[in-house]
Design a protein around this motif. Structure first.
Motif, short mmCIF file in Angstrom:
data_model
loop_
_atom_site.label_atom_id
_atom_site.label_comp_id
_atom_site.label_asym_id
_atom_site.label_seq_id
_atom_site.Cartn_x
_atom_site.Cartn_y
_atom_site.Cartn_z
N ARG A 12 0.84 -1.21 0.00
CA ARG A 12 0.00 0.00 0.00
C ARG A 12 0.87 1.25 0.00
O ARG A 12 0.63 2.19 -0.74
CB ARG A 12 -0.92 -0.02 1.22
CG ARG A 12 -1.83 1.19 1.32
CD ARG A 12 -2.71 1.14 2.57
NE ARG A 12 -2.03 0.80 3.80
CZ ARG A 12 -1.27 1.63 4.52
NH1 ARG A 12 -1.10 2.87 4.11
NH2 ARG A 12 -0.70 1.24 5.63
N GLU A 17 -0.83 -2.70 -6.26
CA GLU A 17 -2.09 -3.39 -6.09
C GLU A 17 -1.84 -4.86 -6.37
O GLU A 17 -1.34 -5.22 -7.44
CB GLU A 17 -3.16 -2.84 -7.02
CG GLU A 17 -3.57 -1.42 -6.67
CD GLU A 17 -4.69 -0.91 -7.55
OE1 GLU A 17 -5.41 -1.73 -8.16
OE2 GLU A 17 -4.84 0.31 -7.63
N ASP A 19 -3.41 -9.06 -5.62
CA ASP A 19 -4.50 -9.88 -5.09
C ASP A 19 -3.94 -10.84 -4.03
O ASP A 19 -2.74 -10.95 -3.83
CB ASP A 19 -5.24 -10.62 -6.20
CG ASP A 19 -4.36 -11.56 -7.01
OD1 ASP A 19 -3.46 -12.19 -6.41
OD2 ASP A 19 -4.57 -11.66 -8.22
#
Length: 99
Positions: A12, A17, A19
């Motif tokens: 972050r 990004e 998964d």
């Protein structure tokens, strides 16, 4: 083992990004790296060896001499920047202090 929450926090902060499956893969990869580092650390006399910058001697390369040439002025460098502070480009902070 590196905790998944810590990986998520760093991702972050670095604006990545990922998964859930990628975090698991990254966690496994860090586990392998940490085990390898531990093995290397167990080699007798390793602390007396200088780190290398290249894996082989590079005798066929000749480096050029540094030469002063054309350069950009501070104004030219900053003219396309939106956020300028004290003649520097201001970028978003991606690492917190104390990390």
């Amino acid at each position: 083992m590196i905790e998944k929450d810590k990986l998520k926090k760093y991702a972050r902060l670095l604006m990545f990004e990922m998964d859930e499956e990628e975090y698991t893969t990254l966690q496994d990869e860090f586990d392998v790296i940490l085990k390898q580092m531990d093995l290397i650390g167990q080699i007798e006399g390793i602390d007396k060896v200088s780190p290398m910058t290249f894996p082989f001697k590079n005798t066929d390369v000749t480096l050029r001499e540094d030469e002063v040439g054309d350069y950009l002025t501070v104004g030219e460098v900053l003219e396309n920047s939106k956020h300028i502070v004290d003649d520097q480009v201001k970028v978003p902070r991606v690492v917190e202090e104390g990390e």
